[in-house]
Design a protein around this motif. Structure first.
Motif, PDB file in Angstrom:
ATOM      1  N   PRO A   5      31.818  67.683  43.709  1.00 53.08           N
ATOM      2  CA  PRO A   5      32.697  67.267  44.798  1.00 53.08           C
ATOM      3  C   PRO A   5      33.193  68.412  45.656  1.00 53.08           C
ATOM      4  O   PRO A   5      33.369  68.270  46.850  1.00 53.08           O
ATOM      5  N   GLN A  11      30.823  68.023  49.864  1.00 51.42           N
ATOM      6  CA  GLN A  11      31.687  67.708  51.007  1.00 51.42           C
ATOM      7  C   GLN A  11      30.901  67.018  52.114  1.00 51.42           C
ATOM      8  O   GLN A  11      31.404  66.104  52.773  1.00 51.42           O
ATOM      9  N   ALA A  14      30.385  63.470  51.051  1.00 49.91           N
ATOM     10  CA  ALA A  14      31.639  62.723  51.182  1.00 49.91           C
ATOM     11  C   ALA A  14      31.887  62.356  52.642  1.00 49.91           C
ATOM     12  O   ALA A  14      32.302  61.230  52.951  1.00 49.91           O
ATOM     13  N   ARG A  17      29.603  59.503  53.671  1.00 53.83           N
ATOM     14  CA  ARG A  17      30.081  58.196  53.203  1.00 53.83           C
ATOM     15  C   ARG A  17      31.189  57.665  54.107  1.00 53.83           C
ATOM     16  O   ARG A  17      31.235  56.469  54.424  1.00 53.83           O
ATOM     17  N   ARG A 199      34.957  55.611  46.568  1.00 54.40           N
ATOM     18  CA  ARG A 199      34.798  56.743  45.650  1.00 54.40           C
ATOM     19  C   ARG A 199      35.259  58.073  46.258  1.00 54.40           C
ATOM     20  O   ARG A 199      35.087  59.123  45.649  1.00 54.40           O
ATOM     21  N   THR A 200      35.839  58.037  47.432  1.00 54.85           N
ATOM     22  CA  THR A 200      36.318  59.271  48.063  1.00 54.85           C
ATOM     23  C   THR A 200      37.487  59.852  47.266  1.00 54.85           C
ATOM     24  O   THR A 200      38.382  59.132  46.823  1.00 54.85           O
TER      25      THR A 200
END
Length: 400
Positions: A5, A11, A14, A17, A199-200
């Motif tokens: 993560p 990143q 993320a 997403r 899921r962040t």
């Protein structure tokens, strides 16, 4: 193997997403913003009524933007996003069950408020994750791809379903079944947002600044840079409102199909997305004030010639060029906003910006509808274009 993560790859994934989630939620609103006015026009409602309907997409955001910003400052990303998903889906579902004008108005209120509150939380999260001014320009350029893509996906998919679902069911293009099919899709899209966002990893809360507890977001309005930024943002957001409002009206007058109208709006969205894909690669060389000033001058010129375009192809070309100009603006505005705002007020500053532009979006479509009925749609384009051209001086004064 999934990236860690905290790594650069993690990143980037993320952020990807979050962009996908933004596309789904904003695409639902963009589709409803095209489908609802077309249904109202088909049922015989006037251009003024369509202006009122479009204004309602922004009305809720005027009153919810600042509370939504404070809520995001306290609770982060996922809780506001979850509430937005539910409200947006309920709004589109109401249009499926009762496709009447007053229900479309209620759907617009729910969809607009949900999308605005979720966008504030998303922008705050991404802005806090960036560490430098170059990184701010880069991440907001990537994030801005979401609305640009959704402005293509939503209207085009809705237009295709409006034109073809009725035919598939043995009816005619653009009948009630076609509109219901479009509204069903728009009610499902927000739930895809939650699948992308859930899921962040939340960022740690901002600690209160010692000695700065008296500061409030309204104090920012005393600062000339913030006032100039909000005024420039208002002028440019009015151009988006003009384009969204005028293209369906012009298309209806010129007997274009829903698919053609959706494609013209989609060309604008593709161009806006394309320029935002390029901007992260050039972020180190871009100056916020210069990009905004050039975009304002180009927009004024395009608004001057747009009404003379009679065919779908010529309107589509103007739409694409306008998308290139206006698509470059939001990342620069957001980068500047985060640089001139204290960290503990980011959510509220984003809410203040959203409230300002949506107050305009409430009033402008009704003004456009009235002006279009009195002086013609072309005059609406020319008036707003002149205002943006004159306002380009403000962008030059945004130089640090």
């Amino acid at each position: 193997m999934r990236a860690a993560p905290g790594s650069e790859e993690g990143q980037s994934w993320a952020l990807a997403r979050l962009i996908c989630g933004h596309i789904c939620l904003h695409g639902s609103m963009a589709g409803l913003r095209m489908a609802a006015p077309l249904l109202a026009l088909r049922e015989g409602h006037s251009a003024f009524s369509v202006g009122v309907l479009l204004a309602l997409f922004s009305l809720t955001q005027v009153f919810l933007a600042l509370p939504a910003g404070r809520y995001a400052d306290r609770h982060g990303l996922k809780r506001p996003m979850g509430m937005g998903v539910v409200a947006a889906s309920v709004g589109a579902s109401l249009a499926v069950l009762w496709p009447q004008f007053w229900v479309l108005c209620l759907s617009a209120l729910l969809m607009g408020g949900a999308t605005g509150a979720a966008s504030i939380a998303l922008q705050r999260h991404v802005g806090r994750a960036a560490r430098t001014s170059t990184e701010l320009k880069r991440v907001f350029s990537w994030l801005a791809i979401g609305p640009a893509v959704s402005n293509f996906v939503g209207p085009v998919l809705a237009g295709l379903l409006i034109d073809h679902v009725g035919v598939w069911m043995g009816g005619t293009a653009g009948d009630d079944n076609g509109f219901r099919g479009a509204f069903i899709l728009l009610a499902l899209l927000p739930w895809a947002t939650w699948l992308w966002v859930r899921r962040t990893v939340e960022l740690p809360p901002v600690e209160p600044v010692v000695g700065a507890t008296h500061l409030h977001v309204w104090n920012l309005l005393r600062e000339p840079p913030m006032r100039r930024l909000l005024l420039v943002n208002w002028l440019l957001s009015s151009c988006w409102d003009v384009h969204t409002f005028v293209v369906p009206v012009l298309g209806h007058e010129r007997v274009f199909s829903a698919s053609v109208i959706g494609a013209i709006l989609g060309g604008f969205a593709i161009a806006a997305a394309a320029v935002r894909v390029l901007m992260p690669l050039l972020a180190h060389h871009l100056k916020e004030w210069l990009v905004v000033a050039v975009a304002m001058v180009a927009t004024a010129a395009l608004f001057g010639i747009y009404p003379w375009m009679e065919s779908p192809w010529s309107m589509g070309l103007c739409s694409v060029l306008l998308g290139l100009a206006l698509g470059s603006v939001q990342p620069m505005i957001m980068s500047t906003l985060h640089q001139i705002t204290p960290h503990h007020l980011h959510g509220q500053a984003l809410g203040l910006r959203l409230a300002a532009i949506n107050l305009s979006s409430v009033l402008m479509p009704m003004l456009f509808g009235t002006a279009g009925a009195v002086i013609g749609i072309s005059a609406v384009f020319w008036t707003v274009g002149a205002a943006v051209g004159l306002g380009s001086r403000l962008a030059w004064r945004m130089r640090p």
